[in-house]
Design an enzyme around this catalytic site. Structure first.
Site, PDB file in Angstrom:
ATOM      1  N   LYS A  15       0.863  -1.188   0.000  1.00 51.01           N
ATOM      2  CA  LYS A  15       0.000   0.000   0.000  1.00 51.01           C
ATOM      3  C   LYS A  15       0.892   1.229   0.000  1.00 51.01           C
ATOM      4  O   LYS A  15       1.775   1.369   0.840  1.00 51.01           O
ATOM      5  CB  LYS A  15      -0.908  -0.016   1.236  1.00 51.01           C
ATOM      6  CG  LYS A  15      -2.109   0.883   1.103  1.00 51.01           C
ATOM      7  CD  LYS A  15      -3.073   0.408   0.013  1.00 51.01           C
ATOM      8  CE  LYS A  15      -4.412  -0.034   0.546  1.00 51.01           C
ATOM      9  NZ  LYS A  15      -5.242  -0.649  -0.521  1.00 51.01           N
ATOM     10  N   THR A  60      -3.316  -5.625   0.360  1.00 51.45           N
ATOM     11  CA  THR A  60      -2.751  -4.299   0.636  1.00 51.45           C
ATOM     12  C   THR A  60      -3.658  -3.553   1.613  1.00 51.45           C
ATOM     13  O   THR A  60      -3.177  -2.732   2.397  1.00 51.45           O
ATOM     14  CB  THR A  60      -2.557  -3.482  -0.659  1.00 51.45           C
ATOM     15  OG1 THR A  60      -3.833  -3.137  -1.207  1.00 51.45           O
ATOM     16  CG2 THR A  60      -1.727  -4.237  -1.672  1.00 51.45           C
ATOM     17  N   ARG A 172      27.714  33.559  -8.027  1.00 54.18           N
ATOM     18  CA  ARG A 172      26.336  33.257  -8.426  1.00 54.18           C
ATOM     19  C   ARG A 172      25.536  32.851  -7.197  1.00 54.18           C
ATOM     20  O   ARG A 172      26.087  32.561  -6.135  1.00 54.18           O
ATOM     21  CB  ARG A 172      26.318  32.133  -9.468  1.00 54.18           C
ATOM     22  CG  ARG A 172      26.826  30.803  -8.940  1.00 54.18           C
ATOM     23  CD  ARG A 172      26.640  29.662  -9.936  1.00 54.18           C
ATOM     24  NE  ARG A 172      27.148  28.412  -9.369  1.00 54.18           N
ATOM     25  CZ  ARG A 172      27.033  27.209  -9.924  1.00 54.18           C
ATOM     26  NH1 ARG A 172      26.453  27.079 -11.107  1.00 54.18           N
ATOM     27  NH2 ARG A 172      27.508  26.132  -9.334  1.00 54.18           N
ATOM     28  N   GLN A 223      28.707  19.813  -7.670  1.00 49.65           N
ATOM     29  CA  GLN A 223      29.298  18.504  -7.441  1.00 49.65           C
ATOM     30  C   GLN A 223      30.238  18.543  -6.229  1.00 49.65           C
ATOM     31  O   GLN A 223      30.241  17.636  -5.386  1.00 49.65           O
ATOM     32  CB  GLN A 223      30.085  18.049  -8.689  1.00 49.65           C
ATOM     33  CG  GLN A 223      29.221  17.670  -9.881  1.00 49.65           C
ATOM     34  CD  GLN A 223      28.843  18.825 -10.807  1.00 49.65           C
ATOM     35  OE1 GLN A 223      28.750  19.984 -10.380  1.00 49.65           O
ATOM     36  NE2 GLN A 223      28.617  18.534 -12.081  1.00 49.65           N
ATOM     37  N   HIS A 251      18.420  27.069 -10.726  1.00 44.07           N
ATOM     38  CA  HIS A 251      19.142  28.184 -11.344  1.00 44.07           C
ATOM     39  C   HIS A 251      18.507  29.529 -11.011  1.00 44.07           C
ATOM     40  O   HIS A 251      17.282  29.665 -11.015  1.00 44.07           O
ATOM     41  CB  HIS A 251      19.157  28.014 -12.865  1.00 44.07           C
ATOM     42  CG  HIS A 251      19.728  26.704 -13.322  1.00 44.07           C
ATOM     43  ND1 HIS A 251      21.059  26.374 -13.174  1.00 44.07           N
ATOM     44  CD2 HIS A 251      19.146  25.632 -13.916  1.00 44.07           C
ATOM     45  CE1 HIS A 251      21.274  25.169 -13.676  1.00 44.07           C
ATOM     46  NE2 HIS A 251      20.125  24.690 -14.130  1.00 44.07           N
TER      47      HIS A 251
HETATM   48  O1  LIG Z   1      27.521  23.458 -10.235  1.00 41.97           O
HETATM   49  C1  LIG Z   1      27.285  23.259 -11.435  1.00 41.97           C
HETATM   50  N1  LIG Z   1      27.621  22.068 -11.995  1.00 41.97           N
HETATM   51  C2  LIG Z   1      27.395  21.784 -13.310  1.00 41.97           C
HETATM   52  O2  LIG Z   1      27.730  20.679 -13.809  1.00 41.97           O
HETATM   53  C3  LIG Z   1      26.765  22.784 -14.084  1.00 41.97           C
HETATM   54  N2  LIG Z   1      26.391  22.842 -15.386  1.00 41.97           N
HETATM   55  C4  LIG Z   1      25.819  24.061 -15.585  1.00 41.97           C
HETATM   56  O3  LIG Z   1      25.332  24.460 -16.683  1.00 41.97           O
HETATM   57  N3  LIG Z   1      25.833  24.796 -14.441  1.00 41.97           N
HETATM   58  C5  LIG Z   1      26.420  24.014 -13.480  1.00 41.97           C
HETATM   59  N4  LIG Z   1      26.684  24.229 -12.164  1.00 41.97           N
END
Ligand SMILES: O=c1[nH]c(=O)c2[nH]c(=O)[nH]c2[nH]1
Length: 288
Positions: A15, A60, A172, A223, A251
């Site tokens: 469920k 369930t 940014r 990353q 973004h």
């Molecule tokens: O931190 C980021 N990693 C990316 O792989 C990536 N690619 C992107 O267009 N902007 C960003 N920013």
């Protein structure tokens, strides 16, 4: 049973989306828990698939009822509640050999002894417990934890080909909605007992480590931030063996005010929607 023409592959059933609200009335200062529970059972279920013989099928609907019945005596940490349910489904049902119970907890903020508030959507505390073959695997985490840094984030030095238009940036907005899941080792390295107090404390500390790493990491990429967050959780909670992270890049585009004769030194942004970058990864305790 006649020999089937084809072979049934891995399967499970349960469920999804069992909405459970529990009011604790032990004192006039009431306690409120708000959970969504998902069950998934697997085992010897060939007969129902091949012939419709349901003798081994725990409905369930019964699984849903069990969630409510078990909540009567208390819930505790969601990790513990999920394990109680998973063990019950396997131990009490001969045809069932493995159970997965996932729970999301919706946090309400207290505004009085019996009054609470919460926004729609919002951050969730999560768990996934799998029980089978006598072993329990417990994971915990958060979903939709919104984070934003207004500076200390760059993105440059990336690979450029004939389709690249993205400008490099040395400042940014970095925003994301974190889904994090961490696995607890089967045996706690320091002998800790995996009870409700342990899981609640570990959750608070893991979430705190996540926030701190996001806030104090000077980010050259999402990353890199992902690794820093996973590393911080592993350093903070010795019982965690692996952290999985999913970080959508929410973004924020610097809005071009030059068309109106205005400058824009990182003040006015357009928050983007789709598409978005999605950065996902796992950080493990074992050395690289
Ligand atoms: O931190 C980021 N990693 C990316 O792989 C990536 N690619 C992107 O267009 N902007 C960003 N920013």
């Amino acid at each position: 049973m006649p020999t089937p023409e084809f072979t049934l592959g891995p399967n499970n059933y349960g469920k999804s989306g069992v909405r459970l609200v529990r009011v604790g009335r032990e004192s006039s200062r009431h306690d409120l828990r708000d959970l969504t529970v998902h069950t998934a059972l697997s085992g010897d279920l060939d007969a129902t698939h091949y012939t419709g013989d349901n003798a081994g099928v725990l409905p369930t609907d019964t699984q849903k009822n069990t969630v409510y019945a078990f909540a009567r005596e208390g819930v505790g940490a969601i990790e513990v509640f999920a394990e109680r349910l998973a063990r019950h489904f396997v131990d009490a049902t001969p045809s069932i050999t493995s159970a997965r119970v996932q729970i999301e907890e919706h946090a309400w903020t207290r505004v009085g002894d019996h009054s609470f508030t919460r926004g729609e959507g919002g951050e969730l505390r999560t768990t996934e417990v799998v029980y089978g073959g006598g072993a329990v695997r417990t994971a915990a985490g958060v979903r939709d934890l919104l984070l934003l840094n207004t500076t200390d984030s760059e993105f440059s030095g990336f690979l450029v080909d004939e389709y690249t238009t993205l400008p490099e940036t040395d400042d940014r907005v970095l925003a994301t909605a974190v889904t994090a899941t961490w696995d607890y080792a089967a045996e706690a390295p320091d002998g800790a007992v995996y009870d409700s107090a342990f899981y609640d404390h570990a959750f608070t500390r893991a979430r705190g480590a996540l926030l701190a790493a996001f806030a104090d990491t000077y980010s050259l990429s999402l990353q890199q931030t992902l690794y820093a967050v996973g590393e911080r959780i592993l350093k903070t909670i010795p019982e965690v063996r692996e952290v999985r992270l999913s970080l959508p890049n929410r973004h924020h585009y610097l809005f071009d005010l030059g068309r109106f004769g205005l400058d824009n030194p990182g003040v006015v942004f357009q928050a983007g929607d789709l598409p978005y970058g999605l950065i996902e990864g796992t950080v493990r305790r074992e050395a690289a």
